[in-house]
Scaffold this active site. Structure first.
Site, short mmCIF file in Angstrom:
data_model
loop_
_atom_site.label_atom_id
_atom_site.label_comp_id
_atom_site.label_asym_id
_atom_site.label_seq_id
_atom_site.Cartn_x
_atom_site.Cartn_y
_atom_site.Cartn_z
N GLN A 78 0.84 -1.20 0.00
CA GLN A 78 0.00 0.00 0.00
C GLN A 78 0.88 1.25 0.00
O GLN A 78 1.25 1.77 1.05
CB GLN A 78 -0.96 0.01 1.20
CG GLN A 78 -1.95 1.15 1.10
CD GLN A 78 -3.05 1.08 2.11
OE1 GLN A 78 -3.19 0.11 2.86
NE2 GLN A 78 -3.85 2.12 2.16
N PHE A 79 1.19 1.74 -1.20
CA PHE A 79 2.08 2.89 -1.31
C PHE A 79 1.46 4.14 -0.70
O PHE A 79 2.18 5.08 -0.34
CB PHE A 79 2.47 3.14 -2.77
CG PHE A 79 1.40 3.81 -3.60
CD1 PHE A 79 1.41 5.19 -3.74
CD2 PHE A 79 0.41 3.08 -4.22
CE1 PHE A 79 0.43 5.83 -4.50
CE2 PHE A 79 -0.57 3.69 -4.98
CZ PHE A 79 -0.56 5.08 -5.11
N THR A 80 0.15 4.19 -0.54
CA THR A 80 -0.49 5.39 0.00
C THR A 80 -0.12 5.65 1.46
O THR A 80 -0.39 6.75 1.97
CB THR A 80 -2.02 5.34 -0.16
OG1 THR A 80 -2.53 4.23 0.57
CG2 THR A 80 -2.41 5.25 -1.61
#
Length: 146
Positions: A78-80
């Site tokens: 989850q790059f966010t």
């Protein structure tokens, strides 16, 4: 590396209507590689996850690890998690590792987890995923490893 760890009774990841990873009791781990991260950060994060004492013992105290309870790991990229909202209302993700480096570190992290723990499931890197979970407690813990 960044992670958000949720103690769950069960969790699964669905892509295009199909469950691709699921666990019963254990840890759902949302994980993000940041710019400059390397294998050493992945190794430190994994060591922390496997020993993190957030499951209840017989006295009801959070004193047992995922290894102690025989729980699963569901690892979801989850790059966010690297979002920077200080510049306005639209998040910037410049702190996240570039996609190719993020994938490499995520794959390494998963490989190391599977070598160290018997029950490891995953999401799909860069996919549109729906994550279903029953948070146990709820217990949700952010972790940053430098």
């Amino acid at each position: 590396m960044l992670a958000v760890v949720q103690r769950v009774r069960e969790a699964k990841v669905v892509v295009a209507g199909e469950a691709i990873g699921a666990i019963g009791q254990g840890l759902l781990v949302l994980v993000c590689a940041e710019r400059g991260d390397a294998e050493v950060q992945a190794d430190k994060l994994l060591a922390k996850l496997l020993k993190l004492r957030i499951f209840s013992d017989e006295a009801g105290k959070m004193n047992r690890s995922v290894q102690d309870v025989g729980g699963g790991l569901l690892l979801v990229s989850q790059f966010t998690l690297a979002a920077d909202t200080s510049g306005g209302n639209r998040p910037s993700f410049t702190n996240a590792a570039p996609p190719d480096e993020g994938r490499r570190l995520y794959d390494y992290f998963v490989e190391q987890a599977r070598a160290a723990h018997p029950v490891v499931q995953t999401g799909a890197f860069a996919a549109d995923m729906q994550v279903h979970l029953v948070n146990d407690g709820p217990v949700t813990i952010p972790i940053t490893v430098r």
